[in-house]
Design a protein around this motif. Structure first.
Motif, PDB file in Angstrom:
ATOM      1  N   UNK A   1       0.818  -1.198   0.000  1.00  0.00           N
ATOM      2  CA  UNK A   1       0.000   0.000   0.000  1.00  0.00           C
ATOM      3  C   UNK A   1       0.859   1.258   0.000  1.00  0.00           C
ATOM      4  N   UNK A   2       1.943   1.226   0.778  1.00  0.00           N
ATOM      5  CA  UNK A   2       2.843   2.373   0.845  1.00  0.00           C
ATOM      6  C   UNK A   2       3.486   2.643  -0.516  1.00  0.00           C
ATOM      7  N   UNK A   3       3.735   1.582  -1.292  1.00  0.00           N
ATOM      8  CA  UNK A   3       4.298   1.748  -2.635  1.00  0.00           C
ATOM      9  C   UNK A   3       3.260   2.335  -3.589  1.00  0.00           C
ATOM     10  N   UNK A   4       2.058   1.786  -3.553  1.00  0.00           N
ATOM     11  CA  UNK A   4       1.039   2.178  -4.532  1.00  0.00           C
ATOM     12  C   UNK A   4       0.390   3.523  -4.236  1.00  0.00           C
ATOM     13  N   UNK A   5       0.597   4.064  -3.040  1.00  0.00           N
ATOM     14  CA  UNK A   5      -0.069   5.328  -2.726  1.00  0.00           C
ATOM     15  C   UNK A   5       0.431   6.480  -3.591  1.00  0.00           C
ATOM     16  N   UNK A   6       1.615   6.307  -4.198  1.00  0.00           N
ATOM     17  CA  UNK A   6       2.140   7.353  -5.077  1.00  0.00           C
ATOM     18  C   UNK A   6       1.283   7.541  -6.318  1.00  0.00           C
ATOM     19  N   UNK A   7       0.398   6.575  -6.597  1.00  0.00           N
ATOM     20  CA  UNK A   7      -0.431   6.651  -7.800  1.00  0.00           C
ATOM     21  C   UNK A   7      -1.866   7.089  -7.491  1.00  0.00           C
ATOM     22  N   UNK A   8      -2.110   7.529  -6.240  1.00  0.00           N
ATOM     23  CA  UNK A   8      -3.477   7.897  -5.863  1.00  0.00           C
ATOM     24  C   UNK A   8      -4.022   9.084  -6.655  1.00  0.00           C
ATOM     25  N   UNK A   9      -3.152   9.952  -7.114  1.00  0.00           N
ATOM     26  CA  UNK A   9      -3.600  11.124  -7.871  1.00  0.00           C
ATOM     27  C   UNK A   9      -3.674  10.905  -9.367  1.00  0.00           C
ATOM     28  N   UNK A  10      -3.512   9.665  -9.805  1.00  0.00           N
ATOM     29  CA  UNK A  10      -3.520   9.348 -11.232  1.00  0.00           C
ATOM     30  C   UNK A  10      -4.948   9.248 -11.758  1.00  0.00           C
ATOM     31  N   UNK A  11      -5.219  10.001 -12.826  1.00  0.00           N
ATOM     32  CA  UNK A  11      -6.583   9.995 -13.373  1.00  0.00           C
ATOM     33  C   UNK A  11      -6.940   8.676 -14.061  1.00  0.00           C
ATOM     34  N   UNK A  12      -5.976   8.110 -14.810  1.00  0.00           N
ATOM     35  CA  UNK A  12      -6.244   6.883 -15.551  1.00  0.00           C
ATOM     36  C   UNK A  12      -5.130   5.876 -15.305  1.00  0.00           C
ATOM     37  N   UNK A  13      -5.512   4.635 -15.030  1.00  0.00           N
ATOM     38  CA  UNK A  13      -4.572   3.515 -15.030  1.00  0.00           C
ATOM     39  C   UNK A  13      -4.911   2.670 -16.257  1.00  0.00           C
ATOM     40  N   UNK A  14      -3.942   2.557 -17.172  1.00  0.00           N
ATOM     41  CA  UNK A  14      -4.169   1.796 -18.404  1.00  0.00           C
ATOM     42  C   UNK A  14      -3.339   0.519 -18.339  1.00  0.00           C
TER      43      UNK A  14
ATOM     44  N   UNK B   1     -11.608  -1.149  -2.756  1.00  0.00           N
ATOM     45  CA  UNK B   1     -11.611  -0.693  -1.365  1.00  0.00           C
ATOM     46  C   UNK B   1     -11.542   0.828  -1.262  1.00  0.00           C
ATOM     47  N   UNK B   2     -11.491   1.522  -2.423  1.00  0.00           N
ATOM     48  CA  UNK B   2     -11.479   2.981  -2.409  1.00  0.00           C
ATOM     49  C   UNK B   2     -10.129   3.607  -2.170  1.00  0.00           C
ATOM     50  N   UNK B   3      -9.054   2.807  -2.268  1.00  0.00           N
ATOM     51  CA  UNK B   3      -7.714   3.361  -2.044  1.00  0.00           C
ATOM     52  C   UNK B   3      -7.277   4.227  -3.219  1.00  0.00           C
ATOM     53  N   UNK B   4      -7.727   3.881  -4.420  1.00  0.00           N
ATOM     54  CA  UNK B   4      -7.526   4.743  -5.585  1.00  0.00           C
ATOM     55  C   UNK B   4      -8.887   5.009  -6.216  1.00  0.00           C
ATOM     56  N   UNK B   5      -8.990   6.144  -6.906  1.00  0.00           N
ATOM     57  CA  UNK B   5     -10.220   6.489  -7.606  1.00  0.00           C
ATOM     58  C   UNK B   5      -9.978   6.647  -9.104  1.00  0.00           C
ATOM     59  N   UNK B   6      -8.849   6.141  -9.572  1.00  0.00           N
ATOM     60  CA  UNK B   6      -8.500   6.252 -10.984  1.00  0.00           C
ATOM     61  C   UNK B   6      -9.513   5.522 -11.854  1.00  0.00           C
ATOM     62  N   UNK B   7      -9.689   6.030 -13.064  1.00  0.00           N
ATOM     63  CA  UNK B   7     -10.435   5.278 -14.065  1.00  0.00           C
ATOM     64  C   UNK B   7      -9.499   4.176 -14.587  1.00  0.00           C
ATOM     65  N   UNK B   8     -10.010   2.969 -14.685  1.00  0.00           N
ATOM     66  CA  UNK B   8      -9.180   1.834 -15.107  1.00  0.00           C
ATOM     67  C   UNK B   8      -9.578   1.383 -16.508  1.00  0.00           C
ATOM     68  N   UNK B   9      -8.580   1.384 -17.394  1.00  0.00           N
ATOM     69  CA  UNK B   9      -8.736   0.819 -18.733  1.00  0.00           C
ATOM     70  C   UNK B   9      -7.866  -0.427 -18.801  1.00  0.00           C
ATOM     71  N   UNK B  10      -8.361  -1.465 -19.423  1.00  0.00           N
ATOM     72  CA  UNK B  10      -7.520  -2.634 -19.675  1.00  0.00           C
ATOM     73  C   UNK B  10      -7.603  -2.978 -21.158  1.00  0.00           C
ATOM     74  N   UNK B  11      -6.436  -3.125 -21.782  1.00  0.00           N
ATOM     75  CA  UNK B  11      -6.372  -3.519 -23.193  1.00  0.00           C
ATOM     76  C   UNK B  11      -5.991  -4.994 -23.280  1.00  0.00           C
ATOM     77  N   UNK B  12      -6.899  -5.784 -23.856  1.00  0.00           N
ATOM     78  CA  UNK B  12      -6.598  -7.186 -24.140  1.00  0.00           C
ATOM     79  C   UNK B  12      -5.965  -7.270 -25.528  1.00  0.00           C
ATOM     80  N   UNK B  13      -5.010  -8.177 -25.667  1.00  0.00           N
ATOM     81  CA  UNK B  13      -4.298  -8.282 -26.946  1.00  0.00           C
ATOM     82  C   UNK B  13      -4.347  -9.663 -27.573  1.00  0.00           C
TER      83      UNK B  13
END
Length: 410
Positions: A111-124, A140-152
């Motif tokens: 959690x301490x590592x991933x908290x640096x990404x809390x302000x990220x608008x999109x996780x792709x 769990x609400x720790x991030x509020x980023x919009x999540x996109x996943x690309x399948x290949x």
């Protein structure tokens, strides 16, 4: 400037230039880009130096290294310190522990590592199997980023790396905002895994038509036709059927050469076929090549051949980027109608689609092109226009910019 985080496994892979193209697209769309990888691969001398330098990509890479003390007492002390430092996140931490179904001190370190990404608008997320832990962090609400996943492709067919688990993607499909595939064929497969259709869209992988373009003043030797295919040496690429095509053409007295670009676990068996059929020298397995080498070999060829077939669990080729690159270089294409390949060709105009395993019809289509240089040229010209209109990187970039911005503003 809005932030976007690309989540990857091993990067950069020479065979996955489309991932780098996607990252560059986000930069062009005005995003502050970060690239989270499990392992950073040295890219020097692999044909990626220019793009990495131009867009400062190496500076954007963060390796997913979470330092967890090995000694138990040190781990407990470290976890206590992290808990005090992050006490405001205690409700989220408890939810993460509950989600994990056991008390695991490593959660605090992660959690301490991933908290640096809390302000990220999109996780792709690139490739569905790279999804963890962002869908859990969002649940769990720790991030509020919009999540996109690309399948290949391989990430939508089980087993994935020998792994099968019911409901493997359930949380991703529930907490992800957008699921992207490269063709309607792959979209249908992802939907069968449980993804809601309203979250699914298809955006093809684009081609840099300023790079993949015909060679000026190309000299064609009418006495010999050069046929080419590009793809890792994997059963799904069906290279053995391409070799069958060449064998028949040789028996019919046709003067052809066949180049197969790529490497993989099928190399040994393919090499044995060439020896057994006495096709060494006529068919050449040239191994991996960088983008410039691929382009130059396409430019010096006359016809592109792809004989992809279904493999385990009915998995097929999902798009076929090399087919588009070949057309962008002015080559007519002859293809097995396998998986999503049909979406990369204007059948009868830029080449020919043939049903899977129908080697004889492929041979007849190639003979038609060999015997009619005017038709070859006409189809090649139409292929250039077709790719430029529907698959150029510029047009795909516009689609992605609109998609990213709509997602942020939802």
């Amino acid at each position: 400037m809005p932030k976007i985080l690309f989540k990857l496994s091993h990067y950069p892979q020479v065979s996955e230039t489309f991932v780098t193209a996607q990252i560059v697209t986000a930069i062009k769309c005005g995003f502050d880009v970060q690239i989270l990888v499990k392992k950073f691969i040295d890219f020097k001398g692999k044909g990626l130096d220019e793009v990495f330098e131009k867009y400062s990509l190496e500076e954007k890479i963060i390796e997913e290294k979470i330092k967890i003390p090995r000694k138990r007492i040190s781990r407990w002390v470290g976890a206590f310190i992290l808990l005090v430092q992050n006490i405001r996140y205690l409700p989220k931490i408890l939810l993460l522990i509950e989600e994990n179904k056991k008390l695991d001190l490593t959660i605090l370190y992660k959690m301490n590592f991933y908290k640096k990404f809390r302000g990220t608008e999109i996780v792709h997320i690139q490739f569905g199997n790279n999804h963890q832990p962002f869908e859990i962090l969002k649940k769990v609400g720790f991030i509020n980023s919009k999540i996109i996943v690309s399948f290949h492709g391989h990430d939508a067919f089980f087993p994935i790396y020998g792994f099968i688990q019911p409901g493997y993607y359930d949380r991703l499909f529930k907490y992800g905002n957008l699921v992207v595939t490269n063709t309607p064929y792959l979209e249908k497969q992802v939907a069968s895994l449980g993804c809601a259709v309203e979250k699914l869209i298809s955006i093809p992988i684009g081609v840099d038509t300023t790079f993949f373009k015909p060679k000026k003043n190309k000299i064609t030797d009418s006495d010999s036709v050069k046929i080419i295919t590009v793809g890792r040496l994997d059963k799904v690429k069906g290279h053995e059927y391409g070799i069958m095509v060449i064998e028949k053409l040789i028996k019919f007295g046709r003067n052809v050469k066949f180049i197969i670009i790529g490497d993989g676990e099928e190399r040994g068996s393919l090499q044995k076929i060439l020896v057994d059929k006495q096709l060494e020298g006529t068919v050449n397995l040239v191994g991996k090549k960088n983008q410039e080498e691929v382009r130059d070999l396409l430019r010096s060829s006359d016809i592109y051949l792809f004989t992809g077939v279904p493999v385990e669990n009915n998995r097929r080729e999902t798009q076929g980027l090399a087919t588009l690159e070949a057309q962008a270089c002015g080559l007519p294409v002859v293809l097995f109608n396998s998986g999503g390949v049909k979406y990369t060709i204007d059948n009868g105009e830029t080449g020919f689609l043939v049903k899977e395993y129908d080697v004889d019809t492929v041979v007849s289509r190639i003979e038609l092109l060999m015997g009619n240089s005017a038709l070859r040229k006409k189809m090649g010209q139409k292929a250039i226009s077709f790719v430029e209109c529907k698959f150029s990187q510029k047009s795909i970039d516009r689609i992605w910019c609109k998609t990213y911005n709509q997602l942020i503003n939802e």
